[in-house]
Design a protein around this motif. Structure first.
Motif, PDB file in Angstrom:
ATOM      1  N   UNK A 217       0.852  -1.186   0.000  1.00 16.75           N
ATOM      2  CA  UNK A 217       0.000   0.000   0.000  1.00 16.75           C
ATOM      3  C   UNK A 217       0.888   1.235   0.000  1.00 16.75           C
ATOM      4  N   UNK A 218       0.612   2.160  -0.917  1.00 12.34           N
ATOM      5  CA  UNK A 218       1.344   3.425  -1.001  1.00 12.34           C
ATOM      6  C   UNK A 218       0.362   4.543  -0.703  1.00 12.34           C
ATOM      7  N   UNK A 219       0.582   5.238   0.409  1.00  7.63           N
ATOM      8  CA  UNK A 219      -0.342   6.280   0.834  1.00  7.63           C
ATOM      9  C   UNK A 219       0.172   7.657   0.442  1.00  7.63           C
ATOM     10  N   UNK A 220      -0.658   8.399  -0.299  1.00  4.39           N
ATOM     11  CA  UNK A 220      -0.319   9.756  -0.709  1.00  4.39           C
ATOM     12  C   UNK A 220      -1.177  10.802  -0.007  1.00  4.39           C
ATOM     13  N   UNK A 221      -2.073  10.377   0.854  1.00  6.70           N
ATOM     14  CA  UNK A 221      -3.023  11.294   1.489  1.00  6.70           C
ATOM     15  C   UNK A 221      -2.665  11.565   2.953  1.00  6.70           C
ATOM     16  N   UNK A 222      -2.594  12.834   3.361  1.00  6.98           N
ATOM     17  CA  UNK A 222      -2.407  13.129   4.783  1.00  6.98           C
ATOM     18  C   UNK A 222      -3.625  12.672   5.579  1.00  6.98           C
ATOM     19  N   UNK A 223      -3.417  11.832   6.573  1.00  7.00           N
ATOM     20  CA  UNK A 223      -4.501  11.329   7.424  1.00  7.00           C
ATOM     21  C   UNK A 223      -4.196  11.737   8.855  1.00  7.00           C
ATOM     22  N   UNK A 224      -5.188  12.335   9.527  1.00  7.07           N
ATOM     23  CA  UNK A 224      -4.918  13.019  10.783  1.00  7.07           C
ATOM     24  C   UNK A 224      -5.194  12.196  12.026  1.00  7.07           C
ATOM     25  N   UNK A 225      -6.024  11.155  11.935  1.00  7.51           N
ATOM     26  CA  UNK A 225      -6.523  10.500  13.135  1.00  7.51           C
ATOM     27  C   UNK A 225      -6.036   9.062  13.262  1.00  7.51           C
ATOM     28  N   UNK A 226      -6.081   8.572  14.500  1.00  2.45           N
ATOM     29  CA  UNK A 226      -5.773   7.172  14.755  1.00  2.45           C
ATOM     30  C   UNK A 226      -6.776   6.262  14.060  1.00  2.45           C
ATOM     31  N   UNK A 227      -8.044   6.642  14.089  1.00  6.14           N
ATOM     32  CA  UNK A 227      -9.069   5.839  13.428  1.00  6.14           C
ATOM     33  C   UNK A 227      -8.807   5.745  11.930  1.00  6.14           C
ATOM     34  N   UNK A 228      -8.504   6.890  11.309  1.00  6.27           N
ATOM     35  CA  UNK A 228      -8.212   6.881   9.882  1.00  6.27           C
ATOM     36  C   UNK A 228      -6.985   6.058   9.557  1.00  6.27           C
TER      37      UNK A 228
END
Length: 208
Positions: free
Chosen positions: A145-156
């Motif tokens: 998996x390559x993540x390009x999106x800023x994710x702010x939360x533990x749940x996310x």
């Protein structure tokens, strides 16, 4: 909570994810970061528009190419996460035009027909948004998996990493996370993800 079946009780399962943070700097000026806000705070879509289309150094594109070249001979499917449907198609076109990977590539999102999305699930490389991929069925054979999106939360973060099911009893899966450290909010979000993934993942390996 259709996006992955893992819970926050990460100790219950074998740790098979190796987390690779990739920190880079596009030298984003402060005034541009200020423009990446909406009425609710930091807007990951506005950030991605800058990072993918407007950054003259093309750092995100270059780092994505580096990761794909690094994993091109690794067994298993690759999922690339971006914030918007439009950018899914842009990423797909970019890979097809500028990289010779000898791999099939498709997109999964709500603008595709069901048959198009089902076909894309069989591709070697899949580009999708978190939301689009989360409402679909499990992607069999997914390993990278390559993540390009800023994710702010533990749940996310848990939802994101939850896409990487155990590939095989004796094989790891790999999560690459691209982070522009010159955008202060992106770096802060990464620190939140890192704190959680240190506990959930098998190990953390820093990459330049």
């Amino acid at each position: 909570m259709k996006f992955g079946q893992e819970t926050l009780n990460y100790a219950e399962k074998r740790r098979h994810i190796v987390y690779f943070p990739i920190l880079y700097s596009s030298n984003c000026p402060d005034y541009l970061e200020t423009s990446m806000r909406n009425n609710y705070g930091f807007d990951s879509r506005k950030f991605f528009k800058y990072a993918w289309d407007e950054d003259e150094s093309h750092m995100m594109r270059n780092k994505l190419r580096d990761v794909l070249n690094r994993v091109k001979d690794v067994e298993g499917k690759i999922l690339i996460i971006s914030p918007k449907i439009d950018t899914c198609e842009s990423i797909k076109s970019y890979i097809q035009e500028y990289m010779d990977l000898d791999k099939s590539i498709g997109t999964i999102h709500s603008r595709n027909s069901e048959s198009e999305n089902n076909h894309s699930k069989e591709c070697d490389i899949i580009v999708s948004t978190v939301k689009s991929c989360g409402t679909g069925t499990d992607i069999k054979g997914l390993r990278i998996l390559i993540n390009l999106e800023p994710i702010a939360t533990t749940l996310g973060t848990n939802q994101l990493s939850g896409r990487l099911r155990e590939y095989a009893p004796d094989k790891d899966t790999y999560l690459f996370d691209l982070v522009d450290v010159s955008v202060k909010r992106c770096y802060e979000m990464y620190r939140t993800r890192l704190a959680f993934l240190k506990k959930k993942c098998k190990k953390v390996v820093m990459l330049e």
